[in-house]
Design a protein around this motif. Sequence first.
Motif, mmCIF file in Angstrom:
data_model
loop_
_atom_site.group_PDB
_atom_site.id
_atom_site.type_symbol
_atom_site.label_atom_id
_atom_site.label_comp_id
_atom_site.label_asym_id
_atom_site.label_seq_id
_atom_site.Cartn_x
_atom_site.Cartn_y
_atom_site.Cartn_z
ATOM 1 N N HIS A 156 11.593 55.153 -4.477
ATOM 2 C CA HIS A 156 12.710 55.290 -4.116
ATOM 3 C C HIS A 156 12.979 56.551 -3.372
ATOM 4 C CE1 HIS A 156 13.021 57.227 -7.736
ATOM 5 N NE2 HIS A 156 13.234 56.609 -8.473
ATOM 6 N N LYS A 157 13.831 56.677 -2.173
ATOM 7 C CA LYS A 157 13.655 57.814 -1.606
ATOM 8 C C LYS A 157 14.166 58.929 -2.525
ATOM 9 C CE LYS A 157 18.885 56.462 0.133
ATOM 10 N NZ LYS A 157 19.719 56.710 1.402
ATOM 11 N N GLU A 158 15.011 59.312 -3.348
ATOM 12 C CA GLU A 158 15.971 59.976 -3.728
ATOM 13 C C GLU A 158 14.667 60.563 -5.186
ATOM 14 O OE1 GLU A 158 18.911 56.615 -3.156
ATOM 15 O OE2 GLU A 158 16.933 56.675 -4.387
ATOM 16 N N PHE A 159 14.796 62.027 -5.516
ATOM 17 C CA PHE A 159 13.858 62.176 -6.133
ATOM 18 C C PHE A 159 14.546 62.255 -7.601
ATOM 19 C CE2 PHE A 159 12.689 64.892 -2.964
ATOM 20 C CZ PHE A 159 11.578 65.445 -2.670
ATOM 21 N N GLU A 160 13.732 62.171 -8.751
ATOM 22 C CA GLU A 160 14.067 61.629 -9.359
ATOM 23 C C GLU A 160 13.911 63.405 -10.780
ATOM 24 O OE1 GLU A 160 13.651 58.342 -13.010
ATOM 25 O OE2 GLU A 160 13.020 57.905 -11.026
ATOM 26 N N ILE A 161 14.413 63.310 -11.775
ATOM 27 C CA ILE A 161 13.511 64.439 -12.825
ATOM 28 C C ILE A 161 14.008 63.291 -13.942
ATOM 29 C CG2 ILE A 161 14.209 66.612 -14.090
ATOM 30 C CD1 ILE A 161 16.071 67.646 -11.790
ATOM 31 N N ILE A 162 12.757 63.387 -14.816
ATOM 32 C CA ILE A 162 12.332 62.889 -16.069
ATOM 33 C C ILE A 162 12.609 63.589 -17.291
ATOM 34 C CG2 ILE A 162 11.715 60.986 -17.479
ATOM 35 C CD1 ILE A 162 10.093 59.433 -14.496
ATOM 36 N N ARG A 163 13.577 63.930 -18.779
ATOM 37 C CA ARG A 163 13.183 64.916 -19.510
ATOM 38 C C ARG A 163 13.264 63.990 -20.692
ATOM 39 N NH1 ARG A 163 17.812 68.282 -22.372
ATOM 40 N NH2 ARG A 163 19.157 65.967 -22.338
ATOM 41 N N ILE A 164 12.439 64.256 -21.721
ATOM 42 C CA ILE A 164 11.659 63.718 -22.624
ATOM 43 C C ILE A 164 12.771 63.787 -23.819
ATOM 44 C CG2 ILE A 164 10.085 63.101 -24.287
ATOM 45 C CD1 ILE A 164 10.260 61.591 -21.664
ATOM 46 N N LEU A 165 13.470 63.579 -24.162
ATOM 47 C CA LEU A 165 14.320 64.314 -25.335
ATOM 48 C C LEU A 165 13.738 63.819 -26.984
ATOM 49 C CD1 LEU A 165 17.282 62.078 -24.881
ATOM 50 C CD2 LEU A 165 16.870 64.987 -24.675
ATOM 51 N N SER A 181 9.222 63.637 -6.508
ATOM 52 C CA SER A 181 9.942 63.349 -5.251
ATOM 53 C C SER A 181 10.099 62.048 -4.630
ATOM 54 C CB SER A 181 8.733 64.506 -3.903
ATOM 55 O OG SER A 181 7.308 63.720 -4.370
ATOM 56 N N GLY A 182 10.717 61.699 -4.297
ATOM 57 C CA GLY A 182 10.963 60.451 -3.012
ATOM 58 C C GLY A 182 9.964 60.152 -2.464
ATOM 59 N N GLY A 183 10.096 58.724 -2.650
ATOM 60 C CA GLY A 183 8.683 58.527 -2.351
ATOM 61 C C GLY A 183 7.292 58.329 -2.708
ATOM 62 N N THR A 184 7.577 58.308 -4.089
ATOM 63 C CA THR A 184 6.336 58.653 -4.817
ATOM 64 C C THR A 184 6.634 56.971 -5.504
ATOM 65 O OG1 THR A 184 6.136 61.152 -5.389
ATOM 66 C CG2 THR A 184 5.398 59.392 -7.237
ATOM 67 N N LEU A 185 5.032 56.665 -5.390
ATOM 68 C CA LEU A 185 5.652 55.136 -6.605
ATOM 69 C C LEU A 185 5.076 55.528 -7.952
ATOM 70 C CD1 LEU A 185 5.417 52.424 -6.443
ATOM 71 C CD2 LEU A 185 2.276 51.812 -6.214
ATOM 72 N N HIS A 186 5.973 55.280 -8.973
ATOM 73 C CA HIS A 186 5.790 55.525 -10.423
ATOM 74 C C HIS A 186 6.309 54.123 -11.236
ATOM 75 C CE1 HIS A 186 9.875 56.327 -9.127
ATOM 76 N NE2 HIS A 186 10.178 56.645 -10.228
ATOM 77 N N ARG A 187 5.570 54.772 -12.216
ATOM 78 C CA ARG A 187 6.458 53.625 -13.182
ATOM 79 C C ARG A 187 5.857 54.617 -14.180
ATOM 80 N NH1 ARG A 187 1.800 51.281 -16.751
ATOM 81 N NH2 ARG A 187 -0.623 51.674 -15.151
ATOM 82 N N GLY A 188 6.426 53.782 -15.832
ATOM 83 C CA GLY A 188 6.409 54.469 -17.247
ATOM 84 C C GLY A 188 6.305 53.365 -18.918
ATOM 85 N N GLU A 189 5.469 54.464 -19.592
ATOM 86 C CA GLU A 189 5.082 53.649 -20.672
ATOM 87 C C GLU A 189 6.049 54.197 -22.016
ATOM 88 O OE1 GLU A 189 1.649 52.784 -20.744
ATOM 89 O OE2 GLU A 189 1.613 51.202 -18.843
ATOM 90 N N PRO A 190 6.888 54.237 -22.093
ATOM 91 C CA PRO A 190 7.457 55.180 -23.646
ATOM 92 C C PRO A 190 6.653 54.418 -24.913
ATOM 93 C CG PRO A 190 8.880 53.596 -22.923
ATOM 94 C CD PRO A 190 7.887 52.911 -21.864
ATOM 95 N N ASP A 191 6.647 55.522 -25.625
ATOM 96 C CA ASP A 191 5.751 55.311 -27.056
ATOM 97 C C ASP A 191 7.298 56.205 -27.755
ATOM 98 O OD1 ASP A 191 4.538 54.545 -29.002
ATOM 99 O OD2 ASP A 191 2.978 56.058 -28.956
ATOM 100 N N SER A 192 8.039 55.347 -28.729
ATOM 101 C CA SER A 192 9.120 55.391 -29.580
ATOM 102 C C SER A 192 9.803 57.304 -28.363
ATOM 103 C CB SER A 192 8.561 55.805 -31.369
ATOM 104 O OG SER A 192 8.021 55.342 -31.423
ATOM 105 N N CYS A 193 10.200 56.657 -27.813
ATOM 106 C CA CYS A 193 10.420 57.787 -27.223
ATOM 107 C C CYS A 193 12.005 57.580 -26.984
ATOM 108 C CB CYS A 193 9.737 57.319 -25.754
ATOM 109 S SG CYS A 193 10.391 59.143 -24.474
ATOM 110 N N VAL A 194 12.416 58.406 -26.462
ATOM 111 C CA VAL A 194 14.140 58.541 -26.151
ATOM 112 C C VAL A 194 13.833 59.648 -24.811
ATOM 113 C CG1 VAL A 194 16.377 59.189 -25.886
ATOM 114 C CG2 VAL A 194 15.115 57.954 -27.863
ATOM 115 N N TYR A 195 14.529 59.739 -23.628
ATOM 116 C CA TYR A 195 14.958 60.063 -22.107
ATOM 117 C C TYR A 195 15.944 59.802 -22.058
ATOM 118 C CZ TYR A 195 12.429 55.715 -19.719
ATOM 119 O OH TYR A 195 12.518 54.526 -19.054
ATOM 120 N N GLU A 196 15.704 60.334 -20.574
ATOM 121 C CA GLU A 196 16.826 61.033 -19.708
ATOM 122 C C GLU A 196 16.144 60.739 -18.372
ATOM 123 O OE1 GLU A 196 20.490 62.926 -21.644
ATOM 124 O OE2 GLU A 196 18.710 64.710 -21.012
ATOM 125 N N CYS A 197 16.866 59.481 -17.494
ATOM 126 C CA CYS A 197 16.409 60.032 -15.826
ATOM 127 C C CYS A 197 17.454 60.819 -14.818
ATOM 128 C CB CYS A 197 15.850 58.826 -15.190
ATOM 129 S SG CYS A 197 14.426 58.314 -16.242
#
Length: 98
Positions: free
Chosen positions: A38-47, A71-87
């Motif tokens: 997406h064009k927006e920036f994203e901050i991911i925090r692992i709780l 940063s915006g425009g970055t192709l990304h994906r994620g695989e959580p492992d017993s994870c709680v996170y915020e974006c």
Amino acid sequence: MKFLDYNENKRHGSSVFPIELYSVDNKHPQYIMPLHWHKEFEIIRILSGKFTVFLNNEKYILNQGDFLIISGGTLHRGEPDSCVYECLVFDINMLKRQ
């Protein structure tokens, strides 16, 4: 793979307040983060737990307390492992002076 096919064409926040916070646990419909950009920036925090993220096919492992800025425009994906996170997804242009 066509880059444009993975565009997350979704409004994050509103035109007045272009920020959206997502709290994600194993009950969230997108617990496993699909490949997108997406064009927006994203901050991911692992709780808690562990989160494996792929940025433009590079693998990174995040643990509790870690932050990641995408940063915006970055192709990304994620695989959580017993994870709680915020974006936190936001339009970086809101920080510019008008």
